[in-house]
Design an enzyme around this catalytic site. Structure first.
Site, PDB file in Angstrom:
ATOM      1  N   ARG A  23       0.998  -0.796  -0.171  1.00 29.25           N
ATOM      2  CA  ARG A  23       0.034   0.297  -0.187  1.00 29.25           C
ATOM      3  C   ARG A  23       0.742   1.454   0.235  1.00 29.25           C
ATOM      4  NH1 ARG A  23      -3.903  -0.676   5.476  1.00 29.25           N
ATOM      5  NH2 ARG A  23      -1.901  -0.952   5.862  1.00 29.25           N
ATOM      6  N   ASN A  41      -6.363  -3.178   1.782  1.00 28.77           N
ATOM      7  CA  ASN A  41      -5.693  -4.110   1.736  1.00 28.77           C
ATOM      8  C   ASN A  41      -7.927  -4.790   1.834  1.00 28.77           C
ATOM      9  OD1 ASN A  41      -3.068  -3.681   1.997  1.00 28.77           O
ATOM     10  ND2 ASN A  41      -3.232  -4.762   4.675  1.00 28.77           N
TER      11      ASN A  41
END
Length: 98
Positions: A23, A41
């Site tokens: 990320r 996620n």
């Protein structure tokens, strides 16, 4: 000023993409390309999000998501859907959603 169309596309990346700073790297790459959107996620072990910006930069980011990712990630595939041309951007920056 470029007359290039702005596009929005949703994405999901499969493989070893959680716990490997995916990320953070996605956010950094998106900002580097001047894109806006988000990344998070999922409960199923994937990473998903949305990209918005000029078509050529979105295309670059799609290639990055398919083949590069973070240094310790292993991408098995990336899916893109709901691509559409937009008149304006829905986001002001590129965020990591918890």
């Amino acid at each position: 000023m470029s007359t290039e169309h702005l596009v929005s596309v949703d994405y999901e990346v499969f493989g070893r993409v959680q716990g490997v700073f995916f990320r953070k790297y996605t956010q950094a790459e998106g900002k580097k390309l001047g894109l806006v959107g988000w990344v998070q996620n999922t409960d199923s072990g994937t990473v998903q999000g949305q990209l918005q910006g000029p078509r050529s930069k979105v295309n670059e980011m799609q290639e990055w998501l398919k083949s590069t990712g973070s240094p310790k990630s292993h991408i098995s595939k990336a899916e893109f859907k709901n691509e559409k041309t937009v008149d304006s951007l829905d986001h002001s920056s590129f965020n990591i959603v918890k």
